[in-house]
Design a protein around this motif. Structure first.
Motif, PDB file in Angstrom:
ATOM      1  N   UNK A 211      57.100   5.388  10.866  1.00 34.71           N
ATOM      2  CA  UNK A 211      55.997   5.634  12.331  1.00 34.71           C
ATOM      3  C   UNK A 211      56.810   7.020  12.929  1.00 34.71           C
ATOM      4  N   UNK A 212      57.992   7.287  12.764  1.00 32.80           N
ATOM      5  CA  UNK A 212      58.329   8.554  13.363  1.00 32.80           C
ATOM      6  C   UNK A 212      58.133   9.649  12.419  1.00 32.80           C
ATOM      7  N   UNK A 213      58.292   9.398  11.211  1.00 35.77           N
ATOM      8  CA  UNK A 213      57.923  10.616  10.285  1.00 35.77           C
ATOM      9  C   UNK A 213      56.503  10.773  10.195  1.00 35.77           C
ATOM     10  N   UNK A 214      55.548   9.732  10.469  1.00 34.92           N
ATOM     11  CA  UNK A 214      54.182  10.206  10.550  1.00 34.92           C
ATOM     12  C   UNK A 214      54.012  10.973  11.818  1.00 34.92           C
ATOM     13  N   UNK A 215      54.553  10.771  12.970  1.00 38.36           N
ATOM     14  CA  UNK A 215      54.343  11.323  14.159  1.00 38.36           C
ATOM     15  C   UNK A 215      54.756  12.796  14.091  1.00 38.36           C
ATOM     16  N   UNK A 216      55.903  12.945  13.344  1.00 35.41           N
ATOM     17  CA  UNK A 216      56.449  14.302  12.985  1.00 35.41           C
ATOM     18  C   UNK A 216      55.425  15.224  12.221  1.00 35.41           C
ATOM     19  N   UNK A 217      55.039  14.559  11.009  1.00 32.75           N
ATOM     20  CA  UNK A 217      53.975  15.302  10.282  1.00 32.75           C
ATOM     21  C   UNK A 217      52.620  15.553  11.141  1.00 32.75           C
ATOM     22  N   UNK A 218      52.144  14.678  12.015  1.00 32.86           N
ATOM     23  CA  UNK A 218      50.980  15.092  13.029  1.00 32.86           C
ATOM     24  C   UNK A 218      51.389  16.158  13.742  1.00 32.86           C
ATOM     25  N   UNK A 219      52.595  16.275  14.595  1.00 37.69           N
ATOM     26  CA  UNK A 219      53.268  17.161  15.654  1.00 37.69           C
ATOM     27  C   UNK A 219      53.147  18.672  14.997  1.00 37.69           C
ATOM     28  N   UNK A 220      53.412  18.752  13.444  1.00 38.88           N
ATOM     29  CA  UNK A 220      53.480  19.994  13.073  1.00 38.88           C
ATOM     30  C   UNK A 220      52.041  20.328  12.264  1.00 38.88           C
TER      31      UNK A 220
END
Length: 231
Positions: A211-220
């Motif tokens: 979930x944190x990885x997906x959030x990181x991808x979305x942030x960039x």
């Protein structure tokens, strides 16, 4: 070593992980088994067990002969990128990893990343630093969706490339028969690389949850099914 099982403890395994990363960061290549044994004071059997565990948990990549070939963002095989710093020369594991190295390695705030277009062979070189993305109209194309990146991680990294343009991406897809993956500009590639590997030279290192990885991808700026997100 765990007195009950005779196997290395989690602390021992973490010390091996740090030694692998330290060697890659400082010297551009992984440590020998003897160097790991000397640095950690573990037996050969304990070191082998630790490396096998690190491979199973996706901290390092071993080849069929047990050699350490990757510890992201570092590699000791040619995956189409070289990264030259002030003190060290590395193989970059892919476009993502090559752009990540200056953000991770102390004292190497600016590096020269060199590669060629996967379609036409045109050479490209970028001064990649930690302040802002490099200039350039080229694009990155990642072939394998994030959810399947570890199905064959060497194949995945081999196909995270830079192309002259989307036309070159299309030409490459037509010539190889591959389906289009994710295409994005160099600024997005730089943002993706900037903080993804934070902490890997420190101890203890804790991986991001999905979930944190997906959030990181979305942030960039990387969204959609390819990145494990709904479009």
């Amino acid at each position: 070593m765990d007195a009950d099982t005779g196997e290395p403890t989690q602390a021992d395994i973490e010390r091996v992980r740090v030694e692998v990363y330290r060697s890659y960061a400082e010297q551009g290549h992984p440590p020998s088994r003897a160097a790991i044994e000397a640095a950690t004071r573990l037996s050969p059997a304990e070191v082998e067990h630790a490396l096998a565990t690190l491979a199973e948990t996706r901290h390092v990549v071993l080849d069929d002969d047990g050699r350490i070939i990757m510890a992201h963002p570092f590699a000791s095989i040619d995956l189409h990128f070289s990264v030259k710093g002030e003190h060290t020369l590395w193989w970059g594991g892919c476009a993502w990893d090559a752009f990540a190295i200056p953000h991770l390695v102390p004292g190497e705030d600016e590096v020269l990343v060199a590669t060629t277009c996967a379609a036409c062979g045109t050479p490209h070189a970028y001064v990649v630093g930690t302040v802002e993305p490099p200039a350039g109209d080229e694009v990155a194309h990642f072939l394998v969706p994030a959810a399947h990146s570890w199905d064959d991680v060497v194949h995945t990294c081999s196909n995270q490339r830079i192309f002259c343009s989307e036309r070159c991406v299309d030409d490459w897809l037509a010539s190889t028969g591959n389906e289009r993956g994710s295409v994005f500009d160099l600024a997005t590639l730089w943002r993706l690389a900037a903080h993804w590997y934070e902490g890997r030279l420190d101890s203890p290192y804790v991986r991001r949850e999905p979930s944190a990885a997906r959030a990181y991808f979305a942030e960039v700026g990387l969204t959609g099914a390819f990145w494990g997100l709904e479009a």
